[in-house]
Design a protein around this motif. Structure first.
Motif, PDB file in Angstrom:
ATOM      1  N   ARG A  85       0.848  -1.196   0.000  1.00 47.70           N
ATOM      2  CA  ARG A  85       0.000   0.000   0.000  1.00 47.70           C
ATOM      3  C   ARG A  85       0.887   1.251   0.000  1.00 47.70           C
ATOM      4  N   SER A  86       0.551   2.191  -0.869  1.00 50.22           N
ATOM      5  CA  SER A  86       1.311   3.444  -0.944  1.00 50.22           C
ATOM      6  C   SER A  86       0.345   4.617  -0.925  1.00 50.22           C
ATOM      7  N   TYR A  87       0.686   5.609  -0.121  1.00 42.68           N
ATOM      8  CA  TYR A  87      -0.176   6.781   0.048  1.00 42.68           C
ATOM      9  C   TYR A  87       0.718   8.013   0.079  1.00 42.68           C
ATOM     10  N   GLY A  88       0.489   8.953  -0.840  1.00 48.38           N
ATOM     11  CA  GLY A  88       1.280  10.170  -0.822  1.00 48.38           C
ATOM     12  C   GLY A  88       1.540  10.730  -2.205  1.00 48.38           C
ATOM     13  N   PHE A  89       2.829  10.884  -2.537  1.00 47.02           N
ATOM     14  CA  PHE A  89       3.290  11.616  -3.714  1.00 47.02           C
ATOM     15  C   PHE A  89       3.629  10.657  -4.847  1.00 47.02           C
ATOM     16  N   GLY A  90       3.085  10.917  -6.054  1.00 46.80           N
ATOM     17  CA  GLY A  90       3.304  10.017  -7.183  1.00 46.80           C
ATOM     18  C   GLY A  90       4.511  10.334  -8.043  1.00 46.80           C
ATOM     19  N   LEU A  91       5.288  11.372  -7.706  1.00 48.52           N
ATOM     20  CA  LEU A  91       6.480  11.762  -8.478  1.00 48.52           C
ATOM     21  C   LEU A  91       6.171  11.929  -9.961  1.00 48.52           C
ATOM     22  N   GLY A  92       5.060  12.552 -10.262  1.00 48.19           N
ATOM     23  CA  GLY A  92       4.725  12.804 -11.658  1.00 48.19           C
ATOM     24  C   GLY A  92       4.623  11.549 -12.496  1.00 48.19           C
ATOM     25  N   GLY A  93       4.170  10.446 -11.906  1.00 45.30           N
ATOM     26  CA  GLY A  93       4.015   9.183 -12.619  1.00 45.30           C
ATOM     27  C   GLY A  93       5.176   8.220 -12.438  1.00 45.30           C
ATOM     28  N   VAL A  94       6.290   8.688 -11.899  1.00 47.22           N
ATOM     29  CA  VAL A  94       7.459   7.817 -11.718  1.00 47.22           C
ATOM     30  C   VAL A  94       7.142   6.674 -10.760  1.00 47.22           C
ATOM     31  N   LYS A 116       3.802 -11.644  -8.364  1.00 46.11           N
ATOM     32  CA  LYS A 116       2.806 -11.922  -7.321  1.00 46.11           C
ATOM     33  C   LYS A 116       2.608 -10.754  -6.355  1.00 46.11           C
ATOM     34  N   VAL A 117       3.319  -9.666  -6.603  1.00 48.29           N
ATOM     35  CA  VAL A 117       3.120  -8.462  -5.789  1.00 48.29           C
ATOM     36  C   VAL A 117       2.065  -7.587  -6.449  1.00 48.29           C
ATOM     37  N   ARG A 118       1.128  -7.107  -5.632  1.00 44.71           N
ATOM     38  CA  ARG A 118       0.108  -6.179  -6.092  1.00 44.71           C
ATOM     39  C   ARG A 118       0.302  -4.850  -5.367  1.00 44.71           C
ATOM     40  N   PHE A 119      -0.179  -3.779  -6.010  1.00 47.51           N
ATOM     41  CA  PHE A 119       0.006  -2.442  -5.469  1.00 47.51           C
ATOM     42  C   PHE A 119      -1.338  -1.751  -5.266  1.00 47.51           C
ATOM     43  N   ASP A 120      -1.518  -1.193  -4.117  1.00 44.76           N
ATOM     44  CA  ASP A 120      -2.717  -0.445  -3.773  1.00 44.76           C
ATOM     45  C   ASP A 120      -2.297   1.007  -3.559  1.00 44.76           C
ATOM     46  N   ASN A 121      -2.637   1.875  -4.504  1.00 40.79           N
ATOM     47  CA  ASN A 121      -2.115   3.243  -4.519  1.00 40.79           C
ATOM     48  C   ASN A 121      -3.191   4.288  -4.237  1.00 40.79           C
ATOM     49  N   THR A 122      -2.830   5.266  -3.431  1.00 39.28           N
ATOM     50  CA  THR A 122      -3.590   6.508  -3.292  1.00 39.28           C
ATOM     51  C   THR A 122      -2.536   7.611  -3.299  1.00 39.28           C
ATOM     52  N   LEU A 123      -2.421   8.316  -4.413  1.00 44.53           N
ATOM     53  CA  LEU A 123      -1.279   9.209  -4.628  1.00 44.53           C
ATOM     54  C   LEU A 123      -1.726  10.629  -4.977  1.00 44.53           C
ATOM     55  N   PRO A 124      -2.430  11.296  -4.065  1.00 44.12           N
ATOM     56  CA  PRO A 124      -2.918  12.644  -4.375  1.00 44.12           C
ATOM     57  C   PRO A 124      -1.887  13.743  -4.187  1.00 44.12           C
ATOM     58  N   THR A 125      -1.038  13.618  -3.140  1.00 49.15           N
ATOM     59  CA  THR A 125      -0.122  14.693  -2.781  1.00 49.15           C
ATOM     60  C   THR A 125       0.806  14.233  -1.666  1.00 49.15           C
ATOM     61  N   SER A 126       1.953  14.891  -1.553  1.00 48.58           N
ATOM     62  CA  SER A 126       2.877  14.592  -0.454  1.00 48.58           C
ATOM     63  C   SER A 126       2.225  14.780   0.906  1.00 48.58           C
ATOM     64  N   ASP A 127       1.328  15.737   0.997  1.00 45.81           N
ATOM     65  CA  ASP A 127       0.706  16.041   2.287  1.00 45.81           C
ATOM     66  C   ASP A 127      -0.129  14.887   2.839  1.00 45.81           C
TER      67      ASP A 127
END
Length: 368
Positions: free
Chosen positions: A50-59, A73-84
């Motif tokens: 799980r990742s939450y925060g800054f998306g580095l402009g798609g990087v 076999k690794v899956r990613f759960d992303n919420t990447l609105p902003t560093s804040d």
């Protein structure tokens, strides 16, 4: 509007891999990465990250897509609105990794410590761009083109832009060793060694209003305090969402300040970012020497890349790791990929700057 939570499934991963491999290199394309270690998987990993925060402009998602080629076999759960969003998500335990385009605020570090009784861990994963817009540019200091000043130290920057203080912030602790008295204030050009007409002229200071870049400047120059020179004038990035609708002419924008104030103010000095100063005549950048001594270094793509310029910015990934605890294997393996030649090539392709080999080794050691 915040970006909706996303889980990367195999079809999306494949699409992102294709995008990553076909991406045409832009400003960072001239950087050679031969001295960085290629990624070699240490062991198969699986599960969700799980990742939450800054998306580095798609990087960030391109990292994930490329990593999935090695670990399907690794899956990613992303919420990447902003560093804040990174630290609130870490504090409330809704994320595993918190990518962040800058240093956390005092309230963020304090909140994490109050809920865990230890500090958040991190690795630096990239360097902010020298001059590409919206890529975490580091501060650059400018003076009028007629000003004979060529270089400054960070201590002198503190004296020019800051004010006396009875302490400074180290993390969230108010620390007396970071205090400095009024004798450290620099208010005339003569205090910097300028002669003749410059000697008794007062220094007028300009820079950014509150922002992530300002927080960086305060941290690295002003002892992480709010103690500014009383004549300091703050502006926001021209063209950004921080411009108020009532300011139709963007007179409180950085570019207006540079063109219509600093250009006309022989005795002014401003700090801003190179992407805001491009194309503006009548001003010149100043070389900076690091705090504590060392050679003054001019701002450039090369000096940002090799970290010899003292105000290059970091891009971070924060995570929760109790003292003495091992890092979860899937998190460690993903961060190992990010801190490899493969991961840093995607950094460069995305217009950020890759880490040096020495800094990469330092960050990899943080994972052990």
């Amino acid at each position: 509007m915040p970006r909706r939570t996303r889980t990367l499934v195999p079809s999306l991963v494949a699409a992102l891999v294709a995008a990553a491999t076909s991406l045409t290199a832009a400003a960072g394309s001239g950087v050679k990465l031969d001295d960085l270690p290629a990624y070699t998987p240490s062991a198969p990993v699986e599960g969700t990250i799980r990742s939450y925060g800054f998306g580095l402009g798609g990087v960030y998602e391109k990292w994930q897509a490329a990593f999935a080629k090695h670990h399907p076999k690794v899956r990613f759960d992303n919420t990447l609105p902003t560093s804040d969003a990174a630290f609130p998500a870490l504090v409330t335990r809704v994320t595993d990794l918190g990518p962040n385009g800058g240093e956390p605020a005092i309230t963020e570090t304090l909140s994490f410590f109050e809920t865990r009784n230890y500090h958040a861990s991190f690795v630096v994963v990239a360097t902010g761009s020298f001059d590409v817009k919206s890529r975490s540019n580091g501060p650059v200091v400018f003076v009028h083109k007629d000003n004979p000043l060529a270089q400054l130290t960070i201590e002198q920057l503190d004296g020019i832009f800051g004010a006396e203080r009875n302490g400074g912030m180290r993390g969230f602790e108010w620390t007396p060793s970071l205090a400095r008295g009024a004798e450290g204030n620099i208010r005339t050009w003569g205090q910097l060694g300028l002669k003749g007409e410059w000697a008794d002229k007062p220094i007028q200071t300009y820079g950014h209003a509150p922002s992530g870049t300002t927080r960086f400047f305060q941290l690295h120059v002003l002892g992480n305090t709010e103690k500014w020179n009383p004549n300091y004038k703050g502006y926001v990035e021209t063209g950004s969402k921080m411009i108020a609708p009532e300011d139709a002419g963007q007179k409180l924008g950085i570019q207006h300040m540079l063109r219509h104030e600093l250009v006309d103010d022989r005795y002014g000095i401003a700090w801003t970012i190179m992407s805001q100063a491009q194309g503006i005549d009548g001003i010149k950048p100043v070389a900076l020497a690091p705090r504590g001594g060392g050679k003054a270094v001019a701002p450039s793509l090369a000096s940002f890349r090799d970290r010899s310029y003292p105000l290059a910015r970091n891009i971070y990934i924060y995570f929760d790791r109790a003292p003495g605890a091992a890092l979860e294997p899937r998190f460690k393996e993903f961060l190992r990929f990010v801190l490899s030649r493969d991961g840093q090539q995607l950094v460069s392709d995305g217009d950020y700057l890759p880490l040096t080999a020495a800094m990469l080794r330092e960050q990899l050691a943080r994972l052990e």
